[in-house]
Design a protein around this motif. Sequence first.
Motif, PDB file in Angstrom:
ATOM      1  N   VAL A 269       0.861  -1.179   0.000  1.00 33.54           N
ATOM      2  CA  VAL A 269       0.000   0.000   0.000  1.00 33.54           C
ATOM      3  C   VAL A 269       0.903   1.237   0.000  1.00 33.54           C
ATOM      4  O   VAL A 269       1.755   1.372   0.874  1.00 33.54           O
ATOM      5  CB  VAL A 269      -0.927   0.040   1.238  1.00 33.54           C
ATOM      6  N   TYR A 270       0.718   2.100  -1.003  1.00 30.59           N
ATOM      7  CA  TYR A 270       1.440   3.375  -1.028  1.00 30.59           C
ATOM      8  C   TYR A 270       0.633   4.369  -1.845  1.00 30.59           C
ATOM      9  O   TYR A 270      -0.297   4.014  -2.568  1.00 30.59           O
ATOM     10  CB  TYR A 270       2.861   3.218  -1.581  1.00 30.59           C
ATOM     11  N   LYS A 280      -8.022  -3.019  -2.556  1.00 31.88           N
ATOM     12  CA  LYS A 280      -7.969  -4.464  -2.782  1.00 31.88           C
ATOM     13  C   LYS A 280      -6.770  -5.088  -2.081  1.00 31.88           C
ATOM     14  O   LYS A 280      -6.870  -6.194  -1.516  1.00 31.88           O
ATOM     15  CB  LYS A 280      -7.932  -4.761  -4.282  1.00 31.88           C
ATOM     16  N   GLN A 281      -5.638  -4.389  -2.092  1.00 36.32           N
ATOM     17  CA  GLN A 281      -4.461  -4.909  -1.390  1.00 36.32           C
ATOM     18  C   GLN A 281      -4.723  -4.986   0.110  1.00 36.32           C
ATOM     19  O   GLN A 281      -4.351  -5.959   0.774  1.00 36.32           O
ATOM     20  CB  GLN A 281      -3.252  -4.014  -1.674  1.00 36.32           C
ATOM     21  N   CYS A 529      -6.237   0.102 -15.992  1.00 34.86           N
ATOM     22  CA  CYS A 529      -4.936   0.410 -15.383  1.00 34.86           C
ATOM     23  C   CYS A 529      -4.822  -0.263 -14.015  1.00 34.86           C
ATOM     24  O   CYS A 529      -3.801  -0.888 -13.693  1.00 34.86           O
ATOM     25  CB  CYS A 529      -4.752   1.917 -15.211  1.00 34.86           C
ATOM     26  N   SER A 530      -5.846  -0.108 -13.197  1.00 36.43           N
ATOM     27  CA  SER A 530      -5.835  -0.703 -11.864  1.00 36.43           C
ATOM     28  C   SER A 530      -5.698  -2.217 -11.941  1.00 36.43           C
ATOM     29  O   SER A 530      -4.930  -2.828 -11.187  1.00 36.43           O
ATOM     30  CB  SER A 530      -7.118  -0.333 -11.112  1.00 36.43           C
ATOM     31  N   TYR A 536       0.357  -7.087 -12.055  1.00 37.22           N
ATOM     32  CA  TYR A 536       1.802  -6.954 -11.824  1.00 37.22           C
ATOM     33  C   TYR A 536       2.147  -7.332 -10.384  1.00 37.22           C
ATOM     34  O   TYR A 536       3.114  -8.070 -10.137  1.00 37.22           O
ATOM     35  CB  TYR A 536       2.254  -5.519 -12.101  1.00 37.22           C
ATOM     36  N   LEU A 537       1.367  -6.832  -9.434  1.00 34.34           N
ATOM     37  CA  LEU A 537       1.631  -7.128  -8.024  1.00 34.34           C
ATOM     38  C   LEU A 537       1.535  -8.629  -7.769  1.00 34.34           C
ATOM     39  O   LEU A 537       2.307  -9.198  -6.993  1.00 34.34           O
ATOM     40  CB  LEU A 537       0.641  -6.377  -7.134  1.00 34.34           C
TER      41      LEU A 537
END
Length: 578
Positions: A269-270, A280-281, A529-530, A536-537
Amino acid sequence: MAAAALLRRRVLSSPHAVSSCRNAVHVHCPFSISDPHSVVNSTNSRFWRSYHNSGKFDLTDMTHPHMWYPKAREKKRNVYLHVGPTNSGKTYNALKRLEASSSGVYCGPLRLLAREVAQRLNKINVPCNLITGQERDEIEGAKHTSVTVEMADVTTEYQCAVIDEIQMVGCKSRGFSFTRALLGLCSDELHVCGDPAAVPLIQRILEATGDLVTVQYYERLSPLVPLKSPLGSFSNIKAGDCFVTFSRRGIYSLKKRIEMEGKHLCSVVYGSLPPETRTKQATMFNDDTSDLNVLVASDAIGMGLNLNISRIIFSTMMKFDGFNFRELTISEIKQIAGRAGRYGSKFPVGEVTCLDAEDLPLLHSSLKSPSPIIERAGLFPTFDLLALYSRLHGTDFFHPILERFLEKAKLSPDYFIAECEDMLKVAAIVDDLPLGLYDKYLFCISPVDTRDDISVQGLVQFAENYARKGTVRLKEIFTPGTLQVPKTHNQLKELESVHKVLELYVWLSFRVEDSFPDREVAASQKSICSMLIEEYLERSGWQPQGRRKFLGGPQKLLRKYDASQMHKYFQEVDARPK
């Protein structure tokens, strides 16, 4: 990169260029921009001009800002200050009063908080609208609204209003929005939540309004234990831990190091993550059935997310603030550390420590110390004042008007003028375009990250097309179908920047709807994009042998995207009318 080159050409060639590079300051409108434009009509303009020329009135006199809000001054408001540390129930109690009221508004510092409150009220059958800079979700018959503080409506009467995280009134960039809500909300009851450090200032400010002020102090509901030893080996990491660091690269470096140990998978989270991705994270970290049981985060966790954290581990006590590296402040340390041990979670006792033993003394001394008293509140002139000032000086160039007004502004000791270097940077660009003062003002207050070349490039092309054609079609600047799952850290950063530009388009579409007609396209591309960032994460996580990912495997992409270079996202287009 083409975007970076264009940014340098435009800013450095401007006679009004501001050379210092600041943190991204998302300066928003000091009145509810969903209302009419608040532009003074010509009759009033002649009156104010005549009054000013008579020497009886000074437009730069900002010593009595409470008088900017006559509707609020007609009421004798009952103001309740709910103050205490993190996890003390202060906001919970304020929201209970909001739920029980016949009409009301919640003003929060983040979209995530505003959305959470709207969902909470709707869930208990209290219809509640959601209004932020980039969102509108209006419920039929709703008499309650949850907003980001910049969107607070000071023209509507409420039975109850709540302002959360009031200590941000002292924020150099956003404090003026909290001041505006504090002085301008027209409600019978005003519940203000935050750090006790803001109490003396708020009491002084509200002396002039005639409001009745009651202060209620809260204690933390669950213990927070500062540990005497640092983490030591990474083998000591356990489920529920949250590592805190202050750069994107630092976050991914820690994530990789933790996951290489082979025992834990990490959520991240950043601030630069899209809000949807952050949510979501956080949700996956909180989910007992998820394999993501460690969190690596920036100070973005300090407010706005309910997280089941057992232990906060500071990887560093230093932070880059836009100028240089500095130690974390007492307030920052307490805000972050307080996220451990949330009341009612599976970790009723919170712990906090550091990665390095040398950082422990600062941690311990900060947690024992009260937060420094907030001395002044942010303030910024309304567009009405700036418009009148520009007419009196006979110019529509926004940069010199804003600069001159701020130089001459007169304030009482309880206020300071908000930082506006980023606004001045944008003003130096838009002053070269054939735009009216309000249009220039609109672009200057838009949420553009002036440290981000791609974000600025998007704003420049939006402004140029708007000035020359009157309509900005997204496809002329952004190429749908060029997005792909990032493969490197730099590609991730670029995709985050693309998301910012799409959010900027949505923001502008809510304010100049006819001229920015592709909101749905922008919103859908923003969602893509999200999704790609989330992919990717997921792909960047360590994978145990024989187990493909967590939560049932990777999310399947809705369609395939062509690989491309960044210059294909924002093409040089001919914006001349055809």
